[in-house]
Write an enzyme that holds these catalytic residues in place. Structure first.
Site, mmCIF file in Angstrom:
data_model
loop_
_atom_site.group_PDB
_atom_site.id
_atom_site.type_symbol
_atom_site.label_atom_id
_atom_site.label_comp_id
_atom_site.label_asym_id
_atom_site.label_seq_id
_atom_site.Cartn_x
_atom_site.Cartn_y
_atom_site.Cartn_z
ATOM 1 N N TYR A 1 40.861 35.270 30.756
ATOM 2 C CA TYR A 1 39.905 34.265 31.231
ATOM 3 C C TYR A 1 38.615 34.368 30.427
ATOM 4 C CZ TYR A 1 42.486 33.618 35.654
ATOM 5 O OH TYR A 1 43.432 33.340 36.616
ATOM 6 N N TYR B 1 48.511 38.716 33.295
ATOM 7 C CA TYR B 1 47.430 39.650 32.935
ATOM 8 C C TYR B 1 47.407 40.837 33.904
ATOM 9 C CZ TYR B 1 44.825 36.983 36.522
ATOM 10 O OH TYR B 1 44.435 36.353 37.679
ATOM 11 N N ARG C 1 49.538 40.220 37.162
ATOM 12 C CA ARG C 1 49.719 38.972 37.902
ATOM 13 C C ARG C 1 50.780 38.111 37.226
ATOM 14 N NH1 ARG C 1 46.723 36.233 41.059
ATOM 15 N NH2 ARG C 1 48.775 35.977 41.954
ATOM 16 N N HIS D 1 50.031 32.035 36.547
ATOM 17 C CA HIS D 1 49.644 31.155 37.655
ATOM 18 C C HIS D 1 48.478 30.280 37.236
ATOM 19 C CE1 HIS D 1 47.051 34.703 37.944
ATOM 20 N NE2 HIS D 1 46.126 33.879 38.416
ATOM 21 N N HIS E 1 45.214 28.374 39.164
ATOM 22 C CA HIS E 1 44.451 28.241 40.408
ATOM 23 C C HIS E 1 44.163 26.761 40.651
ATOM 24 C CE1 HIS E 1 43.439 32.582 40.746
ATOM 25 N NE2 HIS E 1 43.556 32.545 39.427
HETATM 26 FE FE LIG Z 1 44.045 34.221 38.207
#
Ligand SMILES: [Fe+2]
Length: 232
Positions: free
Chosen positions: A103, A142, A152, A155, A157
């Site tokens: 991110y 990640y 994770r 995905h 959000h």
């Molecule tokens: Fe996330």
């Protein structure tokens, strides 16, 4: 005016305390929640965002001078009320990691590279039938430190705003067949198997674009039996 969400739909929500998801231990309320009555201002007050959607906000691959790295995908679906009717004029916002699982955020110190051509945020509003569509790249998995070598699953959000601030829903969309879902405490904090399945998108061959993009379909059902009254 009274406004009551159907309680049965609350069963699909994860509990605020789910010890396998470690940060919930610190942040889960320790006392019963205080229920505040809803009044006209919460139900009909203005919400931000709908007027500020710019053309191209729904295409995360065109926000910079070059195209981002990764597997280009179309993500589309409908926002539906509890009776299966499309919900128009819903603000749909997404945010996600880049194809490497990183991110753009100062707290994200994962060693995967940033992509100068990918911010990872988009927004759009549903049309008259409740449809929305984004173009983006498939996010990478990640690590997140919850437990030994926790990663994770890929995905995206989602945040949805309906006609009032109270009609907000935040969720995550997953990809079918991802082996990391079985090990993910966030995904599995939703206890009901059928409810978990509703967070997984469907590979949508019919919407893929030859030589250009794969596609996933993700419908989102709001708690909708008692919709906020809408302006005509
Ligand atoms: Fe996330």
């Amino acid at each position: 005016m009274t406004f009551v969400f159907p309680r049965e739909s609350l069963r699909a929500f994860p509990p605020s305390l789910h010890p396998d998801y470690k940060s919930t231990v610190k942040r889960a309320p320790k006392r019963p929640l205080v229920v505040t009555p809803h009044t006209l201002s919460e139900l009909t007050g203005p919400v931000y965002g709908h007027d500020n959607i710019r053309r191209g906000d729904e295409d995360l691959t065109k926000q910079h001078t070059g195209e981002p790295l990764g597997e280009r995908i179309v993500v589309h679906g409908r926002v539906l009320d509890e009776d299966g009717r499309g919900v128009p004029d819903t603000l749909v916002e997404i945010w996600q990691a880049n194809a490497c699982g990183r991110y753009i955020h100062k707290r994200d110190q994962h060693s995967a590279p940033l992509d100068p051509n990918f911010t990872g945020a988009g927004r759009t509003a549903t049309d008259a039938e409740g449809r929305y569509k984004f173009v983006t790249v498939k996010p990478g998995a990640y690590p997140w430190g919850n437990h030994p070598n926790a990663w994770r699953p890929a995905h995206i959000h989602f945040s949805l705003f309906g006609h009032s601030f109270l009609s907000r829903l935040v969720t995550q969309m997953y990809f079918p067949g991802d082996p990391l879902m079985a090990y993910d405490p966030i995904f599995n904090s939703v206890g009901d198997e059928k409810a978990r399945a509703r967070m997984v998108s469907r590979f949508d061959l019919a919407t893929t674009e030859p030589d250009w993009a794969l596609a996933y379909e993700f419908d989102i059902v709001l708690r909708g039996r008692n919709q906020t009254p809408a302006q005509s």
